[in-house]
Design an enzyme around this catalytic site. Structure first.
Site, PDB file in Angstrom:
ATOM      1  N   ARG A  37       0.865  -1.178   0.000  1.00  0.00           N
ATOM      2  CA  ARG A  37       0.000   0.000   0.000  1.00  0.00           C
ATOM      3  C   ARG A  37       0.901   1.228   0.000  1.00  0.00           C
ATOM      4  O   ARG A  37       2.121   1.119   0.119  1.00  0.00           O
ATOM      5  CB  ARG A  37      -1.025   0.003   1.152  1.00  0.00           C
ATOM      6  CG  ARG A  37      -0.685  -0.703   2.400  1.00  0.00           C
ATOM      7  CD  ARG A  37       0.450  -0.124   3.172  1.00  0.00           C
ATOM      8  NE  ARG A  37       0.295   1.307   3.362  1.00  0.00           N
ATOM      9  CZ  ARG A  37       1.255   2.168   3.594  1.00  0.00           C
ATOM     10  NH1 ARG A  37       2.518   1.751   3.666  1.00  0.00           N
ATOM     11  NH2 ARG A  37       1.041   3.448   3.763  1.00  0.00           N
ATOM     12  N   ASP A  39      -1.720  10.877  -1.982  1.00  0.00           N
ATOM     13  CA  ASP A  39      -2.124   9.854  -2.965  1.00  0.00           C
ATOM     14  C   ASP A  39      -2.469  10.453  -4.311  1.00  0.00           C
ATOM     15  O   ASP A  39      -2.388   9.795  -5.337  1.00  0.00           O
ATOM     16  CB  ASP A  39      -3.313   9.061  -2.426  1.00  0.00           C
ATOM     17  CG  ASP A  39      -2.843   8.075  -1.383  1.00  0.00           C
ATOM     18  OD1 ASP A  39      -2.610   8.513  -0.238  1.00  0.00           O
ATOM     19  OD2 ASP A  39      -2.651   6.900  -1.723  1.00  0.00           O
TER      20      ASP A  39
HETATM   21  O1  MRU Z   1      -4.414   3.136   2.332  1.00  0.00           O
HETATM   22  P1  MRU Z   1      -2.937   3.337   2.185  1.00  0.00           P
HETATM   23  O2  MRU Z   1      -2.152   2.739   3.296  1.00  0.00           O
HETATM   24  O3  MRU Z   1      -2.456   2.916   0.809  1.00  0.00           O
HETATM   25  O4  MRU Z   1      -2.747   4.908   2.274  1.00  0.00           O
HETATM   26  C1  MRU Z   1      -1.454   5.431   2.139  1.00  0.00           C
HETATM   27  C2  MRU Z   1      -1.387   6.888   2.342  1.00  0.00           C
HETATM   28  O5  MRU Z   1      -2.378   7.566   2.500  1.00  0.00           O
HETATM   29  C3  MRU Z   1      -0.030   7.521   2.224  1.00  0.00           C
HETATM   30  O6  MRU Z   1       0.078   8.608   3.087  1.00  0.00           O
HETATM   31  C4  MRU Z   1       0.160   8.007   0.778  1.00  0.00           C
HETATM   32  O7  MRU Z   1      -0.045   6.953  -0.113  1.00  0.00           O
HETATM   33  C5  MRU Z   1       1.500   8.571   0.561  1.00  0.00           C
HETATM   34  S1  MRU Z   1       2.718   7.290   0.545  1.00  0.00           S
HETATM   35  C6  MRU Z   1       4.210   7.895   0.155  1.00  0.00           C
END
Ligand code: MRU
Length: 353
Positions: free
Chosen positions: A52, A239
């Protein structure tokens, strides 16, 4: 080989013609890698959070395309591009918010469109380039972000934007690694980040691995921490960043941004240019993943709410650009981001370091 200051974690490995992913659902209790040999397995791993974090999702999908092409070419040497389409669709459907996924797939598709004969080598070169470029971008952002920190102090981060969420080194944690190495950060406060506990399970684990002092707090404790003057910066990843600078990140980031502004604490968003989506004018156009209510109502299979309660579980929220003090990319730093500054920055081809 890129030096990895204060970074000992490797979540994505291409080895012996297969993709190995550190299963992040098992951390910090167990270090176990999954070995994947098909694109469908890769799509499932992304959907189920084995891997993730926006950049890590993009890199993983790129290796997924390599597997899709290899399996497709083994079936039909004439029509492999057509026969792998379903795999590409599955990868694209794995998670909706992190735009790095679609960016990486576009890069891989460009290679597919220009390749005849066995595509394996060329696609693998491209996937490895995406991976290596991400680490280099993170190292660069680490330096740029650390320069903004000012006086030595403590910082707060949310979710996990570290090595585990990227090709390595991390975005927000890259700045934290560089800032710590430079003596500018004395301690990191990590929000636990309900409901998946990326802060507790992943960020705290990464920082402990790298011997960077970390204090965990419940998400609801951040406001009190700020009120006591305990932190100087909130540092997070993203994201997807809209053309006007609105930034989608893990649910709770928006609340932190509002709280930070109220208390005079600055907010730094750290993300590679591949996270910017110029096709989306502002944050209202960013698709927000809704995950199962079950993730809130149960924890590790145990109910934490009464039967009959409903749950609302958006995985991300959008922080308006006006609440962001600094946006750090590998192409440079933008203070108080807006549409014009972001358009200028996206016009720069080369990394700033
Ligand atoms: O649901 P996730 O764990 O994939 O969410 C990840 C995040 O929100 C991070 O902060 C984002 O992807 C930035 S990672 C460098």
């Amino acid at each position: 080989m890129i030096p990895r200051n204060h970074d000992h974690v490797c979540a994505i490995i291409w080895r012996d013609n297969a993709l190995e992913l550190l299963d992040q659902r098992l951390l910090p209790g167990e270090i176990r890698y999954q070995r994947l040999t098909t694109a469908v397995e890769v799509a499932t791993a992304i959907r189920c959070m084995v891997v993730r974090g926006a950049p890590a999702i993009g890199i993983t999908a790129a290796y997924g395309v390599v597997l899709a092409a290899r399996n497709s070419y083994a079936k039909t040497q004439e029509h492999w591009q057509i026969s792998m389409q379903e795999d590409l669709d599955q990868l694209a459907a794995s998670r909706p918010t992190a735009v790095n996924l679609f960016w990486a797939l576009r890069r891989m598709k460009r290679v597919i469109a220009n390749t005849s004969g066995n595509p394996l080598e060329r696609l693998l070169i491209e996937a490895r380039a995406i991976h290596e470029e991400d680490i280099a971008a993170n190292q660069c952002m680490g330096l740029l972000g650390a320069e903004l920190l000012g006086e030595r102090g403590a910082v707060l981060t949310h979710c996990n934007a570290g090595s585990l969420a990227t090709g390595g080194y991390g975005t927000a944690l890259g700045v934290i690694r560089a800032g710590y190495a430079a003596g500018l950060i004395e301690r990191v406060y990590a929000d636990e980040t309900r409901p998946w506990l990326q802060g507790a399970r992943l960020t705290a684990w990464e920082l402990v691995q790298d011997r960077i002092p970390v204090t965990l707090l419940a998400d609801g404790a951040a406001a009190s921490l700020m009120r006591q003057g305990m932190i100087r910066w909130v540092i997070v990843g993203a994201d997807r960043i809209a053309a006007n600078g609105d930034a989608a990140n893990k649910i709770g980031t928006y609340g932190l941004a509002v709280t930070a502004r109220y208390h005079g604490v600055k907010l730094m968003v750290v993300a590679p240019a591949s996270t910017v989506d110029l096709a989306v004018p502002n944050g209202t156009g960013i698709p927000i993943e809704q995950r199962a209510a079950d993730e809130l109502l149960n924890f590790n299979g145990y109910p934490v709410a009464p039967t009959g309660a409903d749950g609302w579980n958006p995985s991300f929220d959008v922080t308006p650009a006006e609440l962001i003090d600094a946006f750090v990319t590998e192409r440079g730093v933008i203070l108080k981001p807006d549409a014009a500054k972001i358009a200028d920055m996206m016009g720069i081809e080369n990394p700033a370091c």
